[in-house]
Write a protein that holds these residues in place. Structure first.
Motif, short mmCIF file in Angstrom:
data_model
loop_
_atom_site.label_atom_id
_atom_site.label_comp_id
_atom_site.label_asym_id
_atom_site.label_seq_id
_atom_site.Cartn_x
_atom_site.Cartn_y
_atom_site.Cartn_z
N ILE A 17 0.84 -1.21 0.00
CA ILE A 17 0.00 0.00 0.00
C ILE A 17 0.86 1.25 0.00
CG2 ILE A 17 -1.73 1.30 1.31
CD1 ILE A 17 -2.78 -1.28 0.03
N ASP A 18 1.92 1.24 0.79
CA ASP A 18 2.83 2.38 0.85
C ASP A 18 3.42 2.66 -0.52
OD1 ASP A 18 4.68 4.28 2.45
OD2 ASP A 18 6.09 2.99 1.39
N LEU A 23 3.96 5.95 -5.26
CA LEU A 23 4.25 5.87 -6.69
C LEU A 23 2.98 5.97 -7.53
CD1 LEU A 23 6.85 2.97 -6.38
CD2 LEU A 23 7.33 5.41 -6.55
N ARG A 24 2.03 6.75 -7.05
CA ARG A 24 0.73 6.81 -7.73
C ARG A 24 0.82 7.41 -9.13
NH1 ARG A 24 0.57 10.03 -3.28
NH2 ARG A 24 0.35 12.28 -3.51
N ILE A 52 -3.27 5.07 5.20
CA ILE A 52 -2.03 5.37 4.45
C ILE A 52 -2.38 6.16 3.19
CG2 ILE A 52 -0.16 4.36 3.09
CD1 ILE A 52 -0.05 2.09 5.15
N PHE A 53 -3.40 5.71 2.46
CA PHE A 53 -3.82 6.44 1.26
C PHE A 53 -4.23 7.86 1.62
CE2 PHE A 53 -5.02 3.74 -2.68
CZ PHE A 53 -3.79 3.11 -2.66
N GLU A 286 0.87 5.07 8.68
CA GLU A 286 2.04 4.76 7.87
C GLU A 286 2.52 3.36 8.24
OE1 GLU A 286 5.22 7.42 8.74
OE2 GLU A 286 4.98 7.22 10.89
N LYS A 287 3.30 2.76 7.34
CA LYS A 287 3.78 1.41 7.66
C LYS A 287 4.76 1.52 8.83
CE LYS A 287 7.59 1.35 4.30
NZ LYS A 287 8.22 0.64 3.18
N PRO A 288 4.63 0.64 9.84
CA PRO A 288 5.53 0.72 10.99
C PRO A 288 6.92 0.21 10.66
CG PRO A 288 4.03 -1.14 11.23
CD PRO A 288 3.60 -0.39 9.99
#
Length: 421
Positions: A17-18, A23-24, A52-53, A286-288
């Motif tokens: 997901i991050d 990198l959208r 996150i999004f 956010e990713k931990p």
């Protein structure tokens, strides 16, 4: 653009997901569907994914569902990252082979065969349902053992490419040692999934200067330490083997280590519990940092790059993927699945030409390819004798007494997952 992740409840997923969020512009996703039968995990992972999004301003919609058919309906690409039997099955894969003095590991040896037998039928069923939903959808397989699973998909006529994070990890590591950007590093990466060698490290592209000799001279100690292999071995080889080659080059040493420390599966299971508790925190967006220890480093960047190339023709023009050999390595059958640099685009992956492979690597590659062929046969058709033949062919086993015992152990530990057993 709609992407579906099967196994979306995995603790890996926030890494993915991050990458999608950051990198959208490379991969403009409008709808992302996370599919998983484990509703409790899916709720936690899905909640973090949406946060996150939101934090990174991604406008895409995230949907969670246990309904596979609904999840893949209309998807442009489907990423597979499932683990049949969960960490409990992995724990078994990593332990019972040790009784014969053989490596216990989830992607190679007897444990890897057990995982293939559990996984291939499930993946093929999913792929058939994807094809019914959208015949033009691409399937990106990150599910181990990637080479065998991708071979099963391609043989069944699916639009599939296999993906592993080993090459992108080397690319990032070498770029750091050389103080250049990762995009400047092109690897001559050759072999099979989890059985590869970096035979050249080129600056600027496929025709660039090979700086591998300089890397080994200046940073050989650091590279050897990363691989847990002795520096003199790297100097004699003149190449950089994947860290999975340690199971072959230092087999007995690895078995001794595995017998005296907790399994990787038990470590991951504890880590997953911690991660899921973190994912349940509504303030986390956010990713931990703990996720970096879970494995799969740079998976998200590799997945975005591959999906973008397949769906839009953007992304890196050359990527390391798993695809049909088609004459690339002349000592292997055309329908073997190899892991090499390829030109990737909307028509799929076409391997780049490979310089002649040293017999030291070609011989082992051919041996493991023969094992993978027998393993796929056992996964597709079942039967104790087919399991025995695959185990006997594997270079980490090879002795008939071990193959007999390991066949019995494999069947005893996996009957609930094998329809024919």
């Amino acid at each position: 653009m709609k992407l579906t992740v099967v196994g979306g409840g995995s603790t890996y997923t926030p890494e993915l997901i991050d990458g999608f969020a950051r990198l959208r512009d490379t991969l403009p996703i409008e709808e992302l569907v996370l599919v998983d039968p484990a509703a409790d995990r899916l709720e936690l992972v899905g909640g973090l994914a949406r946060r996150i999004f939101a934090r990174q301003g991604h406008p895409g919609r995230i949907v969670t569902t246990a309904d596979l058919d609904a999840g893949v309906d209309g998807a442009d690409a489907v990423l597979l990252q499932l683990r049949v039997g969960g960490q409990a099955a992995r724990q078994q894969d990593e332990t019972w082979p040790l009784g014969c003095g053989c490596v216990g590991q989830e992607t190679t040896g007897a444990g890897g065969l057990a995982k293939a037998l559990r996984t291939v039928p499930v993946v093929l069923d999913i792929a058939d349902r994807v094809r019914r939903a959208n015949p033009r959808a691409w399937i990106i397989d990150f599910t181990n053992p990637v080479g065998i699973v991708t071979r099963a998909l391609l043989r069944a006529g699916h639009r599939a490419v296999g993906l592993c994070n080993v090459a992108i990890g080397f690319q990032r590591r070498f770029a750091g040692l050389l103080d250049v950007t990762p995009s400047e590093i092109h690897l001559d990466h050759v072999g099979l999934n989890h059985l590869t060698w970096e035979t050249a490290v080129r600056l600027g592209g496929p025709e660039g200067e090979d700086v591998l000799p300089a890397l080994l001279t200046g940073h050989g100690d650091a590279i050897a330490a990363d691989l847990h292999l002795p520096r003199p071995l790297l100097d004699r080889l003149g190449v950089v083997p994947s860290y999975y080659l340690r199971y072959y080059y230092a087999h007995d040493e690895v078995v001794r280590e595995l017998r005296t420390k907790p399994s990787r599966a038990s470590e991951v299971a504890r880590m997953e519990q911690q991660l899921l508790e973190m994912y349940g925190d509504p303030a986390l967006d956010e990713k931990p940092a703990l996720l970096a220890r879970r494995g799969g480093a740079y998976y998200s960047e590799a997945a975005v790059d591959l999906a973008a190339a397949l769906l839009t023709g953007s992304g890196s023009p050359y990527q390391v993927v798993n695809t049909y050999n088609d004459g690339t390595l002349p000592f292997l059958p055309d329908d073997a699945v190899i892991e090499v640099q390829a030109a990737v685009g909307p028509k799929g992956a076409t391997p780049l030409p490979v310089t002649p492979v040293d017999p030291l690597y070609a011989g082992l590659t051919a041996n493991v390819t023969a094992y993978e062929d027998l393993a796929l046969d056992a996964a597709l058709r079942g039967g104790r004798d087919r399991v025995f033949r695959a185990l006997l062919a594997h270079p980490l086993i090879g002795q008939h007494a071990y193959a007999e015992t390991l066949t019995d152990e494999l069947l005893a530990h996996n009957r609930e997952h094998l329809a024919w057993a």
